[in-house]
Write an enzyme that holds these catalytic residues in place. Structure first.
Site, PDB file in Angstrom:
ATOM      1  CG  HIS A 224      36.283  39.655  37.746  1.00  0.00           C
ATOM      2  ND1 HIS A 224      37.751  40.695  37.203  1.00  0.00           N
ATOM      3  CD2 HIS A 224      37.432  39.392  38.819  1.00  0.00           C
ATOM      4  CE1 HIS A 224      38.203  40.042  37.404  1.00  0.00           C
ATOM      5  NE2 HIS A 224      38.426  39.289  38.241  1.00  0.00           N
ATOM      6  CE  LYS A 226      38.988  43.736  40.505  1.00  0.00           C
ATOM      7  NZ  LYS A 226      38.608  42.263  38.996  1.00  0.00           N
ATOM      8  CG  ASP A 231      28.310  63.209  46.709  1.00  0.00           C
ATOM      9  OD1 ASP A 231      27.735  62.389  47.763  1.00  0.00           O
ATOM     10  OD2 ASP A 231      29.200  63.242  46.899  1.00  0.00           O
ATOM     11  CG  HIS A 413      45.305  41.986  39.168  1.00  0.00           C
ATOM     12  ND1 HIS A 413      44.131  42.585  39.924  1.00  0.00           N
ATOM     13  CD2 HIS A 413      44.946  40.662  39.025  1.00  0.00           C
ATOM     14  CE1 HIS A 413      43.850  42.034  39.848  1.00  0.00           C
ATOM     15  NE2 HIS A 413      43.361  41.093  39.305  1.00  0.00           N
ATOM     16  CE  LYS A 415      41.771  42.718  36.093  1.00  0.00           C
ATOM     17  NZ  LYS A 415      42.563  41.046  36.321  1.00  0.00           N
ATOM     18  CG  ASP A 420      47.117  51.604  15.611  1.00  0.00           C
ATOM     19  OD1 ASP A 420      47.858  51.284  15.524  1.00  0.00           O
ATOM     20  OD2 ASP A 420      45.908  51.903  15.037  1.00  0.00           O
TER      21      ASP A 420
END
Length: 495
Positions: A224, A226, A231, A413, A415, A420
């Site tokens: 899952h 991404k 470089d 979507h 996350k 604080d």
């Protein structure tokens, strides 16, 4: 006395023995109480189906060969951090507030990747920003272009990205694409695979599935993550799959997906690259050999990758890869620790929210001790089961004082979690058991006030497009909704 035993009785005894055997296995193997209970319900309610389902999905079986390769690459994480990050003065542990040192230690001890300093980050909060930045970096690539995505959907703007990768390969840039075999199923069936490979782009399927593989490995373990790394100097991660929201899942009725990515430079990018190469290496023995050979050359050239002081901001951050092959439940433990560390404010955005008891207790306890706790979730999600399971927890959260905001600007979507004014957790992890215990995920722990303020500002923008749930109005709903949601909730540890 002759006792005749019919075939029917034999089958009943055999059937009972199998169910009891799997019941014992569930009790021994399932460390999470909720998961164990859910599996026991399935086994006793639907015995034959339950046994078959447990064989397929009950335990995170990676297969012995893959597990060995995974162990070898996990050792690389630790050796890489010990030999290069610390020795080059990139260790940023002493710059972390003492309040968060324990959280950092949880991750370091589990995966071996240290906290680094001298990092720079740029928050990208729209698809146009994300794709434009990615295209510019791919077009400027000189050495390597590494892409790892759960979903690659070659429509709209994504065609431009894939064409840019092809052009980079033509210039002699080492280009590798790793896509999840299930999440990117349509991509692997498309003409793009042949086009990319014809131009010298390596394309790999992560965690391939099939009837024979199902006998040896669990088929719903998914990569899952991404990642885009250019470089070994520029790295992207966050919630964004390689999709154009104007085309992606437009028939699901949830609106366009709303995502966020972080563009990073500095030593943390080397850790992100290490995660990428490890994911490629564990797929087969040939990959492992090729990656190990490449990493020797990669380490020899590491001095060329060191960020220049004039380009580096002093952001202290930590890369946290999590996977079912790791013995510790690293991201779950990090999240729980961070929630308990909150003293004033805690804001979470997640498209899928299906907690277990410890996570639920951490959130409600935080609210009860005076922390301003806000949970931002989409008003509509693309999974009806997840929606009902999530809503079953709303009454408990609302009674404890947790604010629940429903985002109405599409499928949120992103996350993110801010604690604080000095800690941010950012990446690919949803607030559900699948992300915590089954998926391969990646998160960034950011120990920086300015970046935390930026993410907090983005969260406030989401809140401006949301409506809060009132506990009084929620309790006025028809009683049968609670029955439906609580019934689905029994399966929540498996969603």
């Amino acid at each position: 006395m002759n006792i005749e035993i019919s075939w029917t009785q034999i089958l009943i005894y055999l059937y009972t023995a199998v169910v009891l055997a799997f019941t014992v296995r569930v009790l021994y193997q399932q460390r999470n109480t909720g998961s164990a209970f859910a599996w026991l319900v399935i086994l006793f309610a639907f015995p034959l189906l339950g046994v078959f389902a447990y064989l397929l999905l009950g335990e995170p079986r990676l297969g012995s060969a893959r597990a060995k390769r995974s162990d070898e690459m996990n050792r690389f994480y630790s050796d890489f951090a010990d030999q290069y990050l610390s020795d080059m003065g990139w260790d940023g542990t002493d710059k972390i507030s003492p309040h968060y040192l324990g959280i950092a230690k949880v991750a370091t001890d589990s995966v071996g990747l240290d906290v680094t300093q001298n990092n720079h980050m740029k928050l990208l909060s729209t698809t146009d920003e994300i794709v434009s930045a990615m295209l510019a970096d791919i077009e400027a690539a000189r050495k390597s272009c590494l892409l790892a995505f759960y979903i690659i959907d070659p429509q709209g703007k994504i065609k431009e990205v894939l064409n840019a990768v092809i052009e980079a390969a033509k210039r002699g840039v080492d280009c590798i694409i790793l896509a999840d075999a299930v999440g990117s199923h349509a991509f692997f069936k498309s003409e793009w695979i042949a086009r990319l490979r014809a131009e010298g782009v390596e394309v790999h399927a992560a965690l391939p599935v099939g009837p024979l593989r199902t006998l040896f490995t669990r088929s719903d373990l998914r990569n899952h993550r991404k990642l885009l790394i250019v470089d070994e100097k520029i790295g992207y991660t966050g919630s964004y799959n390689l999709v154009d929201p104007k085309f992606f899942k437009q028939n699901s009725g949830v609106g366009q997906w709303v995502d966020v990515m972080m563009r990073c430079t500095g030593p943390m990018v080397l850790e992100m690259a290490a995660v990428f190469y490890a994911d490629v290496a564990v797929e087969n023995d040939q990959n492992l050999t090729e990656v190990q050979h490449y990493l020797k050359r990669y380490i020899e050239d590491i001095h060329e990758i060191i960020p220049e002081p004039s380009q580096a901001q002093d952001i202290v951050a930590q890369v946290i890869p999590s996977a079912p092959s790791q013995t510790e439940r690293i991201i779950y433990e990090t999240i729980i620790s961070a929630i308990y560390a909150a003293t004033e404010k805690l804001v979470i955005t997640s498209p899928y929210f299906v907690p277990d008891e410890p996570l639920l207790m951490a959130l409600t306890t935080a609210a009860k001790r005076g922390v301003d706790v806000t949970l931002i979730v989409p008003a509509k999600v693309d999974s009806l089961m997840v929606r009902y399971a999530s809503q079953a927890y709303y009454p408990v959260l609302l009674r404890a004082g947790v604010k629940i905001a429903l985002f109405e600007g599409g499928l949120l979507h992103a996350k993110t979690m801010t604690v604080d004014d000095g800690y941010t957790l950012f990446g690919t992890v949803n607030m559900d058991m699948r992300s915590f215990f089954l998926n391969l995920e990646i998160s960034l722990a950011i120990y920086d006030q300015n970046m935390t303020a930026e993410v907090s500002t983005l969260q406030q923008q989401y809140l401006a497009q949301s409506r809060y749930i009132s506990i009084k109005k929620w309790q006025k709903r028809a009683k049968w909704w609670g029955l439906v949601e609580n019934t689905v909730r029994l399966m929540s540890p498996l969603l």
